[in-house]
Design an enzyme around this catalytic site. Structure first.
Site, mmCIF file in Angstrom:
data_model
loop_
_atom_site.group_PDB
_atom_site.id
_atom_site.type_symbol
_atom_site.label_atom_id
_atom_site.label_comp_id
_atom_site.label_asym_id
_atom_site.label_seq_id
_atom_site.Cartn_x
_atom_site.Cartn_y
_atom_site.Cartn_z
ATOM 1 N N ASP A 188 0.846 -1.157 -0.138
ATOM 2 C CA ASP A 188 0.088 0.051 0.095
ATOM 3 C C ASP A 188 0.785 1.353 0.046
ATOM 4 O O ASP A 188 1.800 1.423 0.907
ATOM 5 C CB ASP A 188 -0.743 -0.203 1.121
ATOM 6 C CG ASP A 188 -1.894 0.909 1.235
ATOM 7 O OD1 ASP A 188 -2.203 1.854 0.186
ATOM 8 O OD2 ASP A 188 -2.942 0.868 1.839
ATOM 9 N N ASP A 189 0.713 1.923 -0.970
ATOM 10 C CA ASP A 189 1.399 3.353 -1.111
ATOM 11 C C ASP A 189 3.025 3.185 -1.304
ATOM 12 O O ASP A 189 3.626 3.983 -1.208
ATOM 13 C CB ASP A 189 1.521 4.250 0.094
ATOM 14 C CG ASP A 189 -0.003 4.992 0.352
ATOM 15 O OD1 ASP A 189 -1.044 4.320 -0.493
ATOM 16 O OD2 ASP A 189 -0.172 5.528 1.174
ATOM 17 N N CYS B 268 -5.959 5.038 -3.289
ATOM 18 C CA CYS B 268 -6.329 3.580 -2.979
ATOM 19 C C CYS B 268 -7.429 2.846 -3.705
ATOM 20 O O CYS B 268 -7.274 2.018 -4.545
ATOM 21 C CB CYS B 268 -6.372 3.323 -1.358
ATOM 22 S SG CYS B 268 -4.930 3.938 -0.635
ATOM 23 N N HIS C 265 -10.261 -1.762 -1.585
ATOM 24 C CA HIS C 265 -10.416 -0.721 -0.384
ATOM 25 C C HIS C 265 -11.565 -0.946 0.293
ATOM 26 O O HIS C 265 -12.768 -1.455 -0.107
ATOM 27 C CB HIS C 265 -10.587 0.654 -1.168
ATOM 28 C CG HIS C 265 -10.439 1.468 -0.169
ATOM 29 N ND1 HIS C 265 -9.276 2.006 0.303
ATOM 30 C CD2 HIS C 265 -11.271 2.258 0.613
ATOM 31 C CE1 HIS C 265 -9.169 3.227 1.280
ATOM 32 N NE2 HIS C 265 -10.563 3.264 1.613
ATOM 33 N N ASP D 237 -0.588 -0.394 -5.003
ATOM 34 C CA ASP D 237 -1.770 0.400 -5.831
ATOM 35 C C ASP D 237 -1.265 1.560 -6.353
ATOM 36 O O ASP D 237 -1.873 2.211 -7.219
ATOM 37 C CB ASP D 237 -2.887 0.663 -4.614
ATOM 38 C CG ASP D 237 -2.273 1.198 -3.336
ATOM 39 O OD1 ASP D 237 -1.317 1.491 -3.287
ATOM 40 O OD2 ASP D 237 -3.371 1.422 -2.427
ATOM 41 N N HIS D 238 -0.214 2.225 -5.963
ATOM 42 C CA HIS D 238 0.232 3.567 -6.328
ATOM 43 C C HIS D 238 1.568 4.077 -5.842
ATOM 44 O O HIS D 238 1.937 3.111 -4.977
ATOM 45 C CB HIS D 238 -0.863 4.603 -6.223
ATOM 46 C CG HIS D 238 -1.425 4.758 -4.977
ATOM 47 N ND1 HIS D 238 -0.836 5.147 -3.832
ATOM 48 C CD2 HIS D 238 -2.818 4.268 -4.542
ATOM 49 C CE1 HIS D 238 -1.639 5.207 -2.786
ATOM 50 N NE2 HIS D 238 -2.681 4.576 -3.088
#
Length: 547
Positions: free
Chosen positions: A3-4, A42, A96, A292-293
């Protein structure tokens, strides 16, 4: 899935981050060096990735709608495997949570059993971080003694244990399985075991190479990092909104904690891969690692995600396929993916010829993974495709596994987008609700360029007004890989844009989405062709002057 996580990993050339377990996995996988998310937040990114539909098709730009009831009954990646006889399981953060996945993580459509969420996650935003005053706070920076935390554990520790339990429970004759494991880190708050901070002494940390807001950046493009500002320790800095910089000493500590969170997550990936190895499953199980990014670490004066810059949209994408990316193991050869202790072996040599430099997207993952598993890959979506349950807006990348990359594909494009409520930074600029969106920034990333156009958007109809241009960005990746010098606003670019906008006004695309993306491609071709002609003319004039 992390995540992130931006590609701050050893296998992606990061000289600071210690990620030996992911680097080991990457050494036996195919590594995509330029993979991009479709929206740098997200919920929309995860829904897009798992349905292989872009945000304009899922119609999810915030966290407040469920695609099946809001846009279309799109089949997801795990649902596709489930329909083909797989047992599908979710651990941690995959979809999410909340409205965006119908408060069920899309169960029972996507999963054979209800999704697992670690109980200790409920403390993630509570006052559990000990501050310098000895009191507990809800801080951004939160290195902890795990034994002193509520429940004596952390969310990703619980998720790793559950995922390992599911792997050990596999028996001969069981149906094939699809296990999705979502780690919460390095997402904020940086509530991580405090010992990982020792891997990154703050005196050895360095600021981002471009910590200032670029002078040519349109105000609509700026991300004012509100979720960072809300943390107790950041609030105490009294940083002015929206551009006031974080003090340099605190910036260094943010970077220290982010890197430490990556190493913590890496150790959990290593434990999970070791379990896969010890159970004998590594010889027959495909592994995909991604995020996710990305996340800004002070570049452009920004923090967190919420933008169209490379640092926010670029992600790691690593695909391990036994027998294809790595030779099959033979008895007596030892383990394929043993656990590596980052404290005793912080660096893992990354050696791999299976590296793809060309631009790819997260929407490509669904058709690629399906095909690699021997399933039917979704067909390309028609235009529009709201009523089509199973199709892809990405590309099947299987060919990259059997045919080595020989040259740059200049025509390859990754599309990302981000919504804004206004032309200037607002308190909801990072994550506006659908009803508040007034501008949509569409961004194209090619090998040579990043081109972003901020266009008027009507949230009631989901329509873009191509003649309502709120700002533009054009970055030359060869000479400006950090995206610090926006060359969009030169006279020739504005003249060309007026011509193109006039064409759009009189000949609008048939539908927003694929039509809009094609028109943006043409705009980029117009702009860059003009730049090449201008550069050629300047070279000729210099030659004539010398002659």
């Amino acid at each position: 899935m992390a995540d992130d996580l931006r590609p701050s990993l050893g296998c992606y050339g990061d000289p600071v981050v210690k990620s030996p377990n992911i680097d080991q996995l990457a050494s036996k996988s195919q590594v995509f060096l330029n993979a991009f998310a479709q929206q740098a937040v997200c919920g929309p990114s995860r829904t897009s990735m798992l349905t292989s539909r872009r945000p304009d098709t899922t119609r999810l730009y915030d966290f407040n709608s469920y695609w099946r009831s809001h846009a279309g009954n799109y089949t997801t990646l795990p649902e596709h495997f489930k329909n083909m006889g797989y047992t599908t399981m979710s651990v941690g953060k995959i979809f999410h949570p909340g409205i965006a996945s119908n408060h069920t993580d899309d169960y029972p459509y996507s999963w054979s059993i209800p999704a697992y969420h670690p109980l200790s996650f409920k403390y993630e935003k509570e006052k559990v971080c000990k501050g310098g005053d000895g009191k507990l706070h809800s801080n951004l920076l939160c290195g902890v003694n795990v034994t002193q935390q509520p429940s004596g554990t952390l969310p990703d520790l619980e998720s790793t244990e559950e995922a390992a339990r599911l792997l050990r429970a596999r028996r001969d004759g069981d149906p094939p399985f699809f296990l999705a494991v979502g780690f919460h880190k390095p997402h904020i708050p940086f509530r991580i075991p405090q010992e990982y901070l020792s891997l990154y002494p703050v005196e050895e940390m360095r600021l981002a190479p471009d910590p200032d807001v670029p002078k040519g950046l349109p105000t609509v493009a700026y991300n004012p990092w509100m979720d960072i500002r809300k943390r107790d320790d950041v609030q105490s800095l009294n940083t002015s909104f929206p551009y006031g910089p974080i003090p340099k000493d605190f910036q260094l500590r943010i970077r220290q904690h982010y890197f430490a969170a990556v190493s913590y997550m890496d150790s959990l990936v290593g434990k999970l891969m070791s379990t896969l190895d010890q159970t004998g499953l590594a010889a027959s199980t495909m592994v995909v690692f991604t995020s996710d990014h990305g996340w800004s670490l002070g570049e452009h004066g920004e923090w967190a995600k919420y933008s169209n810059f490379n640092v926010a949209t670029r992600v790691p994408l690593i695909i391990y396929v036994p027998g294809l990316t790595a030779a099959p193991d033979w008895p007596g050869q030892g383990h394929t993916l043993p656990f590596i202790d980052v404290f005793s072996q912080p660096r893992q040599s990354f050696q791999n010829e299976r590296v793809v430099h060309n631009v790819v997207e997260l929407v490509d993952m669904f058709p690629t993974v399906s095909y690699l598993a021997g399933l039917r890959a979704p067909e390309p979506c028609e235009d529009p495709s709201f009523k089509v349950e199973l199709c892809t807006e990405g590309n099947n990348l299987f060919y990259t596994f059997i045919k080595r990359e020989k040259k740059v594909k200049e025509e390859a494009i990754a599309f990302s987008q981000y919504p804004r409520p206004a032309d200037t930074p607002q308190v909801n600029s990072d994550l506006p609700d659908l009803k508040d969106i007034r501008v949509m920034g569409y961004s194209l990333r090619t090998w040579d360029y990043r081109y972003t156009l901020w266009l008027g958007f009507d949230p009631s109809t989901y329509q873009v007004n191509v003649s309502e241009v709120h700002g533009g960005e054009l970055y030359m990746m060869e000479t400006d890989p950090g995206e610090d010098h926006n060359v969009f606003n030169s006279t020739q670019h504005n003249a060309l844009l007026r011509k193109i906008t006039h064409l759009h006004h009189h000949h609008p695309p048939p539908v927003r989405g694929l039509g809009l993306r094609k028109s943006l491609e043409l705009q980029l071709l117009y702009l860059t062709a003009a730049m090449k002609r201008s550069a050629a003319k300047e070279r000729m004039e210099r030659t004539e002057r010398k002659g």
